[in-house]
Write a protein that holds these residues in place. Structure first.
Motif, PDB file in Angstrom:
ATOM      1  N   SER A 152       0.817  -1.211   0.000  1.00  0.00           N
ATOM      2  CA  SER A 152       0.000   0.000   0.000  1.00  0.00           C
ATOM      3  C   SER A 152       0.852   1.262   0.000  1.00  0.00           C
ATOM      4  O   SER A 152       0.410   2.335   0.391  1.00  0.00           O
ATOM      5  N   LYS A 156      -2.894   2.509  -5.089  1.00  0.00           N
ATOM      6  CA  LYS A 156      -4.288   2.808  -4.776  1.00  0.00           C
ATOM      7  C   LYS A 156      -5.170   1.567  -4.915  1.00  0.00           C
ATOM      8  O   LYS A 156      -5.078   0.819  -5.872  1.00  0.00           O
ATOM      9  N   SER A 159     -10.204   1.310   0.273  1.00  0.00           N
ATOM     10  CA  SER A 159      -9.609   1.584   1.583  1.00  0.00           C
ATOM     11  C   SER A 159      -9.760   0.427   2.562  1.00  0.00           C
ATOM     12  O   SER A 159      -8.877   0.195   3.396  1.00  0.00           O
ATOM     13  N   GLN A 162      -6.865  -2.264   1.791  1.00  0.00           N
ATOM     14  CA  GLN A 162      -5.440  -1.952   1.762  1.00  0.00           C
ATOM     15  C   GLN A 162      -4.732  -2.595   2.943  1.00  0.00           C
ATOM     16  O   GLN A 162      -5.362  -3.212   3.810  1.00  0.00           O
ATOM     17  N   SER A 165      -5.950  -3.251   6.821  1.00  0.00           N
ATOM     18  CA  SER A 165      -7.403  -3.320   6.977  1.00  0.00           C
ATOM     19  C   SER A 165      -7.804  -4.676   7.544  1.00  0.00           C
ATOM     20  O   SER A 165      -7.105  -5.675   7.378  1.00  0.00           O
ATOM     21  N   ILE A 171     -11.312   0.074   7.815  1.00  0.00           N
ATOM     22  CA  ILE A 171     -10.272   0.874   7.180  1.00  0.00           C
ATOM     23  C   ILE A 171      -9.203   1.188   8.226  1.00  0.00           C
ATOM     24  O   ILE A 171      -9.536   1.577   9.344  1.00  0.00           O
ATOM     25  N   ASN A 175      -2.024   4.960   6.972  1.00  0.00           N
ATOM     26  CA  ASN A 175      -1.258   4.128   6.055  1.00  0.00           C
ATOM     27  C   ASN A 175       0.209   4.238   6.451  1.00  0.00           C
ATOM     28  O   ASN A 175       0.865   5.233   6.165  1.00  0.00           O
TER      29      ASN A 175
END
Length: 264
Positions: A152, A156, A159, A162, A165, A171, A175
């Protein structure tokens, strides 16, 4: 005796008096009892030896992979010995061999696991180094509760799919991903769900995840098991293995190292 001073400068024995004006006086009495009445001496927490670094397993941990072999793991499909690649202290996914899981089952635990996306990764989205850590493996295939592993870093995707998660549910709060080719760390606190005799949920599962030193899941309450399509649901289980996913994408396989768990 306690001497305290009110706002007019007068010493008052045994009380604390604050006077901010006529008719406005507050008095706090000294607490009754002894401090020993609220001291607890038993039970005494057991003594453990911490690892040499925060990444190393403490003395009461179950070491699931120490870089030498896969003695603690089996293939999910048929429970045969796990057949992923072990080389130079690193465990690398063998996609043809399928998912692997621990021989032992766990309920509540602390998990430490390190993972790396290949430096020469070339695809994008969900095909970029996809794998997963199933915090409770409750059946064949991808049944269970998945913490997503993915590149990640400037990649992209949706959410709730990624890295970090709880797949298709939660979510991550941030990040914290590193570049492909660099080792990354998950530290996880897993509190398994509790069920009533009829299979209904007594207490949902909760998880806290720290990714590379940053809290990204903060005691998140899960809605049920991971699903690719549809809504998550719970199904009753007592304890379960921890599973690592051999995802069926075309990207280069990811690697793991230094995996240990402490039962809570």
């Amino acid at each position: 005796m306690i001497l305290s001073v009110n706002y007019n400068g007068n010493e008052i024995p045994g009380t604390l008096t604050r006077q901010g004006g006529a008719g406005n006086t507050a008095t706090a009495s000294r607490p009754k009892g002894k401090p020993e009445e609220t001291e607890v001496w038993d039970p005494v927490p057991k003594v453990i030896t911490p690892g040499k670094s925060p990444l190393d397993a403490p003395s009461d941990a179950v070491v699931l992979f120490d870089g030498k072999n896969l003695d603690q793991w089996v293939t999910v499909k048929d429970k045969s010995p796990a057949n992923w690649t072990v080389s130079n202290g690193v465990l690398t996914v063998n996609k043809a061999a399928g998912n692997i899981e621990t021989k032992r089952s766990f309920t509540n635990y602390q998990l430490h696991i390190e993972w790396k996306i290949p430096q020469n990764i070339s695809l994008s989205g969900q095909a970029r180094g996809n794998s997963g850590i199933f915090l409770a493996s409750t059946g064949q295939g991808d049944a269970g509760y998945e913490l997503q592993v993915l590149d990640s870093y400037e990649n992209k995707t949706y959410s709730n799919g990624q890295a970090g998660s709880i797949y298709k549910q939660a979510i991550p709060l941030a990040n914290a991903s590193k570049k492909p080719g660099e080792w990354q760390v998950y530290d996880v606190i897993w509190n398994a769900p509790k069920f009533n005799a009829d299979g209904s949920v007594q207490t949902p599962a909760h998880v806290t995840v720290i990714h590379n030193g940053a809290v990204i899941q903060n005691n998140y309450e899960l809605k049920g098991e991971t699903t690719y399509i549809g809504q998550p649901q719970y199904k009753k289980y007592e304890s379960a293995p921890i599973k690592l996913q051999a995802h069926g994408d075309k990207s280069e396989p990811i690697s793991f190292r230094n995996i240990w768990v402490r039962e809570l």
